[in-house]
Design an enzyme around this catalytic site. Structure first.
Site, PDB file in Angstrom:
ATOM      1  CG  HIS A  82      -2.000  -0.989   1.224  1.00 31.29           C
ATOM      2  ND1 HIS A  82      -1.751  -2.345   1.280  1.00 31.29           N
ATOM      3  CD2 HIS A  82      -3.356  -0.854   1.187  1.00 31.29           C
ATOM      4  CE1 HIS A  82      -2.909  -2.997   1.276  1.00 31.29           C
ATOM      5  NE2 HIS A  82      -3.892  -2.127   1.215  1.00 31.29           N
ATOM      6  CG  HIS A 128       2.791  -2.865   6.553  1.00 32.28           C
ATOM      7  ND1 HIS A 128       3.590  -3.801   5.939  1.00 32.28           N
ATOM      8  CD2 HIS A 128       1.680  -2.744   5.786  1.00 32.28           C
ATOM      9  CE1 HIS A 128       2.994  -4.221   4.835  1.00 32.28           C
ATOM     10  NE2 HIS A 128       1.836  -3.606   4.718  1.00 32.28           N
TER      11      HIS A 128
END
Length: 243
Positions: free
Chosen positions: A162, A206
Site C-alpha cells: 500500500h 506493518h
C-alpha cells in the site's frame, strides 16, 4: 521531461516527514479492544484507497492530472506510459522483497500474545484456511475494523505494498504538480500517502521500517523514470518513422 528528479526528491523528503510523524504516533496504537468507529472508518478508507481494489480508483484520478494540466496528447501518452512503468516496477519490487524477507506482520505477535498461535513465525507455517481461523478467534478481543484486514492479508510484511504504491504516486505526480506550480496539490498528495502509511500501522499490518523501506524503493523507482521516458520516446519515434 515529464518527470524532474529535483521535484521528485523534494516530494520524497516531504513524504518522509509525514511518515516520520506517523511512526511517532504509532507507538501509542493498541491492537486489542474496541476503537472509535469514525477513526476505524477513516483508516480503513485510507488503506482501501491504496489497496488491491481502491488503487484502481485512485490511479484513475491521478491519471486525470495531465488532462487537468491541458498537456498535448503526446506528452500525456508519455506521462501515462511512465506511470505504468512505475506501477509495474513497484509491484515486482514488492512481490520479490516479500518473498525474500519473509517478515512477520505486527498482528501475528498479537495472535501469539493472546494464544491464538504458538509463535508469530508459526503463523506462517499454517495453511491459508488455518491462518484465517486463528484470526477469527480474536473476535471480541480485536476491533472489527482491524480483523477483515488481518484475514484479507496473511502474507508477509516487508515492504508495504500500500505504502509503496502511495509513495510512488506521491513522488511521481507530486513532482509533476510542483513543476507546474501546483504546490498545494503536491503537498496534499504527500499528506495522503503519509496517512495511508499511518493507516497501515494503525491496522496492525506493518512496522514503521516497512513504510520507510517502501519509501526508499519508491524513490529509487521514480528516479528511473527519466531513463524510461527516453526509452518510451525513442520507441515511439521509431514506430512513427517505420509507419
Amino acid at each position: 521531461m515529464v518527470f524532474q528528479k529535483k521535484y521528485g526528491l523534494m516530494c520524497a523528503v516531504l513524504l518522509c516527514m509525514f511518515l516520520s510523524f506517523s511512526a511517532l504516533v504509532s507507538v501509542r496504537f493498541s491492537f486489542v479492544g474496541e476503537v472509535n468507529d469514525a477513526l476505524g472508518a477513516a483508516f480503513s478508507f485510507l488503506s482501501w484507497s491504496a489497496g488491491s481494489k481502491g488503487f484502481l480508483f485512485t490511479t484513475a484520478l491521478l491519471c486525470a492530472i495531465p488532462f487537468f494540466l491541458k498537456w498535448p496528447r503526446l506528452r500525456v501518452l508519455v506521462c501515462l506510459s511512465c506511470f505504468a512503468f512505475v506501477l509495474g516496477a513497484s509491484f515486482v519490487t514488492k512481490t520479490v522483497l516479500k518473498s525474500v524477507t519473509q517478515e512477520a506482520r505486527p498482528y501475528t505477535y498479537v495472535l501469539q500474545d493472546l494464544g491464538a498461535v504458538d509463535s508469530a513465525d508459526g503463523f506462517y507455517s499454517l495453511s491459508s484456511a488455518q491462518r484465517v481461523k486463528a484470526i477469527d478467534t480474536m473476535k471480541g478481543s480485536v476491533s472489527e475494523w482491524r480483523l477483515p484486514h488481518w484475514e484479507g492479508e496473511t502474507n508477509y510484511s516487508f515492504p508495504s505494498g500500500h505504502t509503496i504504491f502511495a509513495a510512488c504516486a506521491a513522488i511521481f505526480w507530486g513532482a509533476i504538480l510542483l513543476s507546474e506550480g501546483h504546490r498545494l496539490l503536491a503537498v496534499m498528495l504527500a499528506m495522503w500517502a503519509g496517512l495511508v502509511g499511518m493507516s497501515r500501522l494503525w491496522l496492525g499490518m506493518h512496522w514503521s521500517v516497512d513504510l520507510f523501506g517502501s519509501l526508499v524503493f519508491a524513490t529509487g523507482i521514480c528516479l528511473l523514470v527519466p531513463i524510461a521516458e527516453i526509452a518510451i520516446f525513442r520507441r515511439g519515434r521509431t514506430q512513427n518513422n517505420q509507419a
